[in-house]
Every structure is written in structure tokens, then in C-alpha cells.
Design a protein around this motif. Structure first.
Motif, PDB file in Angstrom:
ATOM      1  N   GLU A   2       0.804  -1.201   0.000  1.00 49.51           N
ATOM      2  CA  GLU A   2       0.000   0.000   0.000  1.00 49.51           C
ATOM      3  C   GLU A   2       0.847   1.265   0.000  1.00 49.51           C
ATOM      4  N   LEU A   3       2.155   1.120   0.128  1.00 41.40           N
ATOM      5  CA  LEU A   3       3.028   2.287   0.225  1.00 41.40           C
ATOM      6  C   LEU A   3       3.796   2.573  -1.043  1.00 41.40           C
ATOM      7  N   ILE A   4       4.074   1.532  -1.817  1.00 47.02           N
ATOM      8  CA  ILE A   4       4.933   1.719  -2.982  1.00 47.02           C
ATOM      9  C   ILE A   4       4.312   1.118  -4.233  1.00 47.02           C
ATOM     10  N   ILE A   5       4.763   1.641  -5.352  1.00 46.75           N
ATOM     11  CA  ILE A   5       4.375   1.087  -6.645  1.00 46.75           C
ATOM     12  C   ILE A   5       5.638   0.933  -7.476  1.00 46.75           C
ATOM     13  N   LEU A  11       8.476   6.077 -14.721  1.00 48.71           N
ATOM     14  CA  LEU A  11       9.843   6.386 -14.306  1.00 48.71           C
ATOM     15  C   LEU A  11      10.760   5.166 -14.370  1.00 48.71           C
ATOM     16  N   ASN A  12      10.622   4.402 -15.441  1.00 48.18           N
ATOM     17  CA  ASN A  12      11.478   3.238 -15.698  1.00 48.18           C
ATOM     18  C   ASN A  12      11.471   2.202 -14.576  1.00 48.18           C
ATOM     19  N   GLY A  13      10.375   2.100 -13.865  1.00 45.15           N
ATOM     20  CA  GLY A  13      10.252   1.059 -12.848  1.00 45.15           C
ATOM     21  C   GLY A  13      10.855   1.376 -11.495  1.00 45.15           C
ATOM     22  N   LEU A  14      11.240   2.634 -11.278  1.00 48.04           N
ATOM     23  CA  LEU A  14      11.745   3.000  -9.946  1.00 48.04           C
ATOM     24  C   LEU A  14      10.635   2.810  -8.913  1.00 48.04           C
ATOM     25  N   PRO A  23      10.142   9.194  -6.371  1.00 49.86           N
ATOM     26  CA  PRO A  23      10.949   7.994  -6.179  1.00 49.86           C
ATOM     27  C   PRO A  23      11.406   7.843  -4.727  1.00 49.86           C
ATOM     28  N   MET A  24      11.255   6.643  -4.206  1.00 47.57           N
ATOM     29  CA  MET A  24      11.667   6.369  -2.837  1.00 47.57           C
ATOM     30  C   MET A  24      13.159   6.589  -2.660  1.00 47.57           C
ATOM     31  N   LYS A  25      13.943   6.364  -3.706  1.00 46.53           N
ATOM     32  CA  LYS A  25      15.391   6.505  -3.567  1.00 46.53           C
ATOM     33  C   LYS A  25      15.782   7.934  -3.194  1.00 46.53           C
ATOM     34  N   ILE A  26      14.941   8.914  -3.523  1.00 48.61           N
ATOM     35  CA  ILE A  26      15.255  10.294  -3.136  1.00 48.61           C
ATOM     36  C   ILE A  26      15.258  10.418  -1.620  1.00 48.61           C
ATOM     37  N   LEU A  27      14.287   9.807  -0.961  1.00 47.94           N
ATOM     38  CA  LEU A  27      14.252   9.837   0.504  1.00 47.94           C
ATOM     39  C   LEU A  27      15.513   9.214   1.079  1.00 47.94           C
ATOM     40  N   ASP A  43      10.840  19.590   0.828  1.00 48.56           N
ATOM     41  CA  ASP A  43      11.108  19.571  -0.610  1.00 48.56           C
ATOM     42  C   ASP A  43      10.044  18.806  -1.389  1.00 48.56           C
ATOM     43  N   PHE A  44       9.394  17.853  -0.732  1.00 50.57           N
ATOM     44  CA  PHE A  44       8.370  17.028  -1.373  1.00 50.57           C
ATOM     45  C   PHE A  44       7.096  17.049  -0.525  1.00 50.57           C
ATOM     46  N   PRO A  45       6.379  18.168  -0.544  1.00 48.62           N
ATOM     47  CA  PRO A  45       5.203  18.305   0.322  1.00 48.62           C
ATOM     48  C   PRO A  45       4.065  17.340  -0.004  1.00 48.62           C
ATOM     49  N   SER A  46       4.128  16.691  -1.154  1.00 51.12           N
ATOM     50  CA  SER A  46       3.087  15.713  -1.476  1.00 51.12           C
ATOM     51  C   SER A  46       3.249  14.423  -0.679  1.00 51.12           C
ATOM     52  N   VAL A  47       4.418  14.225  -0.067  1.00 54.17           N
ATOM     53  CA  VAL A  47       4.657  13.060   0.788  1.00 54.17           C
ATOM     54  C   VAL A  47       4.369  13.478   2.229  1.00 54.17           C
ATOM     55  N   SER A  48       3.429  12.819   2.853  1.00 52.22           N
ATOM     56  CA  SER A  48       3.115  13.163   4.245  1.00 52.22           C
ATOM     57  C   SER A  48       4.127  12.512   5.182  1.00 52.22           C
ATOM     58  N   LYS A  49       4.291  13.108   6.346  1.00 51.38           N
ATOM     59  CA  LYS A  49       5.227  12.559   7.328  1.00 51.38           C
ATOM     60  C   LYS A  49       4.820  11.147   7.763  1.00 51.38           C
ATOM     61  N   PRO A  50       3.536  10.902   8.068  1.00 51.55           N
ATOM     62  CA  PRO A  50       3.169   9.538   8.451  1.00 51.55           C
ATOM     63  C   PRO A  50       3.459   8.517   7.342  1.00 51.55           C
ATOM     64  N   TYR A  51       3.288   8.924   6.110  1.00 47.19           N
ATOM     65  CA  TYR A  51       3.554   8.051   4.964  1.00 47.19           C
ATOM     66  C   TYR A  51       5.043   7.720   4.896  1.00 47.19           C
ATOM     67  N   ALA A  52       5.892   8.717   5.018  1.00 48.08           N
ATOM     68  CA  ALA A  52       7.340   8.503   4.969  1.00 48.08           C
ATOM     69  C   ALA A  52       7.793   7.632   6.141  1.00 48.08           C
ATOM     70  N   ILE A  53       7.264   7.886   7.314  1.00 51.26           N
ATOM     71  CA  ILE A  53       7.636   7.098   8.497  1.00 51.26           C
ATOM     72  C   ILE A  53       7.173   5.651   8.342  1.00 51.26           C
ATOM     73  N   ALA A  54       5.989   5.448   7.792  1.00 49.35           N
ATOM     74  CA  ALA A  54       5.498   4.081   7.563  1.00 49.35           C
ATOM     75  C   ALA A  54       6.414   3.339   6.598  1.00 49.35           C
ATOM     76  N   LEU A  55       6.856   4.024   5.556  1.00 50.88           N
ATOM     77  CA  LEU A  55       7.775   3.394   4.604  1.00 50.88           C
ATOM     78  C   LEU A  55       9.091   3.031   5.287  1.00 50.88           C
ATOM     79  N   LEU A  56       9.638   3.947   6.058  1.00 49.76           N
ATOM     80  CA  LEU A  56      10.890   3.671   6.766  1.00 49.76           C
ATOM     81  C   LEU A  56      10.717   2.507   7.736  1.00 49.76           C
TER      82      LEU A  56
END
Length: 69
Positions: A2-5, A11-14, A23-27, A43-56
Motif C-alpha cells: 500500500e506504500l509503494i508502486i 519512471l522506468n520502474g523505480l 521515487p523512494m530513492k530520493i528519501l 522539498d516534497f510536500p506531497s509526501v506526508s510525514k506519516p507516509y514517509a515514516i510508515a515506509l521507513l
């Protein structure tokens, strides 16, 4: 799931934050170069903090799994 595609047509499958096309690699590149999570989010306001923390959290669990590698 639910977090990544990953789609070779986008974007060539990133691996991307789903629905955002950041791209997650930017984080991870930012964190590796001592750029804070908060700076990334500025720098990427479209990514919410809870979303980034969940991914990490997911990545942390994957790399810390006893059965990994």
C-alpha cells in the motif's frame, strides 16, 4: 503493497511512493547525505510525514528480519 508502486511504465520502474510519483530513492539518498526527514518533506510536500515514516518502518522491518539474506 500500500506504500509503494513499481511499474516499468512509470519512471522506468523505480519504486515510487504510491499515488505521488516521488521515487523512494530520493528519501534514502537524502537520509544518507544527512538531509533530515523534515527537510525531505519540505522539498516534497506531497509526501506526508506519516507516509514517509510508515515506509521507513517497513524497510527497517525487512532489513532487520532474522531470515533476511
Amino acid at each position: 503493497n500500500e506504500l509503494i508502486i513499481i511499474n516499468k511504465e512509470i519512471l522506468n520502474g523505480l519504486p515510487l511512493f504510491i499515488g505521488i510519483r516521488v521515487p523512494m530513492k530520493i528519501l534514502f539518498n537524502n537520509l544518507e547525505t544527512d538531509i533530515s526527514l523534515n527537510e525531505f518533506l519540505e522539498d516534497f510536500p506531497s509526501v506526508s510525514k506519516p507516509y514517509a515514516i510508515a515506509l521507513l518502518d517497513v524497510v527497517s522491518r525487512v532489513i532487520n528480519t532474522k531470515n533476511a539474506a
